[in-house]
Every structure is written in C-alpha cells, then in structure tokens.
Design a protein around this motif. Structure first.
Motif, PDB file in Angstrom:
ATOM      1  N   ARG A  15      80.374 -97.287  15.816  1.00  0.00           N
ATOM      2  CA  ARG A  15      80.196 -98.234  16.287  1.00  0.00           C
ATOM      3  C   ARG A  15      80.799 -98.255  17.348  1.00  0.00           C
ATOM      4  O   ARG A  15      80.760 -98.902  18.499  1.00  0.00           O
ATOM      5  N   GLU A  18      80.587 -96.638  20.819  1.00  0.00           N
ATOM      6  CA  GLU A  18      79.620 -96.819  21.503  1.00  0.00           C
ATOM      7  C   GLU A  18      79.512 -97.860  22.313  1.00  0.00           C
ATOM      8  O   GLU A  18      78.950 -97.772  23.275  1.00  0.00           O
ATOM      9  N   ARG A  22      80.112 -97.419  26.438  1.00  0.00           N
ATOM     10  CA  ARG A  22      78.829 -98.377  27.264  1.00  0.00           C
ATOM     11  C   ARG A  22      79.719 -99.429  28.191  1.00  0.00           C
ATOM     12  O   ARG A  22      79.090 -99.222  29.650  1.00  0.00           O
ATOM     13  N   GLN A  73      77.816 -89.314  23.806  1.00  0.00           N
ATOM     14  CA  GLN A  73      77.472 -91.164  23.444  1.00  0.00           C
ATOM     15  C   GLN A  73      76.161 -90.732  23.920  1.00  0.00           C
ATOM     16  O   GLN A  73      74.952 -91.492  23.616  1.00  0.00           O
ATOM     17  N   GLN A  77      73.899 -93.048  20.998  1.00  0.00           N
ATOM     18  CA  GLN A  77      73.581 -94.324  21.489  1.00  0.00           C
ATOM     19  C   GLN A  77      72.076 -94.802  20.658  1.00  0.00           C
ATOM     20  O   GLN A  77      71.842 -96.035  20.001  1.00  0.00           O
TER      21      GLN A  77
END
Length: 335
Positions: A15, A18, A22, A73, A77
């Motif tokens: 998490r 991610e 992002r 990723q 994601q």
C-alpha cells in the motif's frame, strides 16, 4: 540487496509503494496514509530489500519509478483496487440491505429522485446509493447493482430492459406562457415564431445530444435555417429544464423528464402534442452482475430485485404518460 524468494510481501508495504508510485512523492504518500515521511522511506527500503530490486530513482526534489517499479505498479494498483472493492462488498452484504445504482445526473435529478419516496415507503429497510455520473461504468463493477442508461438499442449491454422511449417537446414556464397570452411577450403559436425567442440548448459534447438538439427538431419542421433571438447552451438536461422553469427561454425538453411538471402546470407545451417528436435513444435498466455471477433474478439480492421491479413499474407509468406503447417484456436486449 538480499531477497527471500518464498517470503510473502507485507500488504502495508505494498500500500505504501502504491501511494508513493501514484503520487511520485514520499511526502504526499505519507500525508495520504497518515504516516511520517521517514516511515514511508523505511517501508519502501524494506520492500526493495525483500524484492532484491530498486523501485525508485531518488532525486533531490523528486522520485521516479525504475523499470522494476513500473512493473510492480502495473500489478499492485489494480490488485489493491479489487481487494478494497471486495472488502466493501462483503461489509455491505453483512450490514443493512443496500442497492447501489448508477445513472446520469439529469435522469437522477428529474426522474429518479422525485419518485424515490414511493420506494422508501414500500421498503423502509433498504438503503440506496445513487452514483450519478456521465461516465459509463463497467458492468462488472462489484459495488454496483443496477445501471439506468440512455442510449440507442445497438449500444445497450446484454440483459438490459427498455424502460421508455425518448420524446422531445418544446416547453416554456407557466409565467412565460401567461406573458405570451397577455401580449407581454412575442407570440408563440407555431414553430416559425421561435425566431423571436431564446432557445435553451443542451450541449454536452456527446454524440447522442445531436439527436436531441434544436437544429434537428427545427429541421423536422422544415425550419432548418431558423435563427432564434439568441441561444443559451448548458451541459445538462436538468439545467435546461431549470432555465425554462425560470422563464429564460424555450427548452427542447425530454417529455419523460418533464411530464410531471407539465401535469402540475409548472411547464407548458406551446405547440401542444403537435410539437412532440420521437428520437432514437431510449432509457434502459441494466442489471449489473459481479464477475462470475449469474444473470437473471436468481442472481440478485431481494432488495435489488425489489428496486428493479419498482423501477419497471414506475417506467410503465411514464410510458402511459408519454404515449409510449412499446412492450418492455418483448424489448429486452439479449446477446
């Protein structure tokens, strides 16, 4: 870096990765996850050691994903998004009964919301979540139960049931109609008189809107070159109706959306039923089934079935009001 090939990765680290990938910022990821920046850095470093690969190029002012980071990723994601969606669905299924509906804003404002008190009285234990958006959602979204859509028959998903068709009609506010009758506003007895009035146009940039436009309606009356006193263009149908109710001009309204206002006398059709024109798009109910689910009534929870039946019953009333004689039972869209 040393890695342990058979050791599973901690979900918290994924998490963190991610969010950082992002946002391309450890600081922004820390703010989003309510952690400190050093904690984010430690988790990312631990993840890199577990993988045996560097995930970020660390610069003075910014970070960038490495090739390994980009690869991770692309998998992490969507996997986290599916996991979160599944968790929400399980929580919903063990709480109060809820029906999640997706539709477009004008349909929600003008048709669905005014009728909901009737459903709520009949089903006080069922909660509703209305997601109004112009974006067509994927029919496999596990968080949604029913879609109410507006499109032509060749674009509707399999399993859809036709609610009612599209009828266009010019409308004005009761106040403007009264002013016209008293001679305080230009006459509006026939379509050619529109040259002295403001026309309220819905222009959302989508191709179906051209089928519901004033130019198309005027061309059908043999007035393709008519120029009104002025144009007012808005993005949504409900804005067009609101402007008409405020007396700002003549709207080319969708009859199914305004027949209640016509019945109350808030809006008036200056050309009567003779001004009505059928258009190609229709309104549809689309049952949404999670991946692996079965279509049909057996796949639906009782509250979803109850809501769908209620929508179909309300649609029957609308068909009667607008003179739509099509039979939805023989107009379901199949593969």
């Amino acid at each position: 870096m040393h890695r342990l090939p058979n050791r599973p990765l901690a979900l918290d680290c994924l998490r963190t990765f991610e969010a950082a990938a992002r946002r391309l910022s450890f600081s922004a990821a820390a703010e989003e996850l309510h952690l400190t920046q050093p904690a984010i850095s430690r988790q990312i470093k631990g993840l890199e050691e577990a993988l045996g690969a560097q995930l970020f190029h660390r610069g003075t002012r910014r970070i960038e994903l490495t090739l390994a980071g980009q690869t991770l990723q692309r998998t992490v994601q969507p996997a986290l998004a599916r996991l979160d969606s599944c968790v929400r669905q399980i929580r919903l299924s063990h709480s109060r009964a809820m029906v999640s509906v997706t539709t477009f804003p004008s349909f929600a404002s003008l048709w669905l919301m005014p009728r909901l008190p009737d459903f709520e009285r009949a089903h006080p234990d069922a909660d509703l979540r209305i997601a109004a958006s112009d974006r067509l959602v994927e029919t496999e979204d596990v968080e949604l139960d029913v879609a109410l859509r507006h499109c032509s028959a060749d674009k509707v998903p399999a399993g859809a049931v036709r609610l009612f068709g599209e009828v266009l009609t010019p409308v004005v506010s009761a106040g403007l109609a009264d002013a016209i009758d008293r001679g305080h506003a230009p006459r509006l007895a026939q379509p050619a008189d529109l040259t002295e009035h403001t026309l309220l146009e819905m222009d959302d940039g989508h191709s179906p809107s051209t089928l519901l436009s004033w130019p198309r309606w005027l061309a059908g009356c043999g007035l393709a070159h008519l120029t009104p006193r002025r144009w007012i263009s808005v993005n949504y149908t409900h804005q067009q109706v609101q402007a008409a109710l405020a007396g700002q001009g003549v709207a080319l309204a969708r009859l199914a959306m305004v027949h209640d206002a016509l019945a109350r006398g808030d809006l008036v059709e200056p050309f009567g039923a003779g001004g009505r024109r059928w258009a190609e798009p229709c309104y549809w109910l689309v049952p949404l089934v999670p991946p692996g689910g079965r279509t049909g009534a057996a796949a639906q929870r009782p509250e979803v079935r109850a809501f769908s039946d209620w929508v179909l019953a309300q649609a029957a009333l609308t068909r009667a009001a607008i003179g739509d004689v099509a039979d939805p039972e023989t107009d379901a869209h199949a593969d």
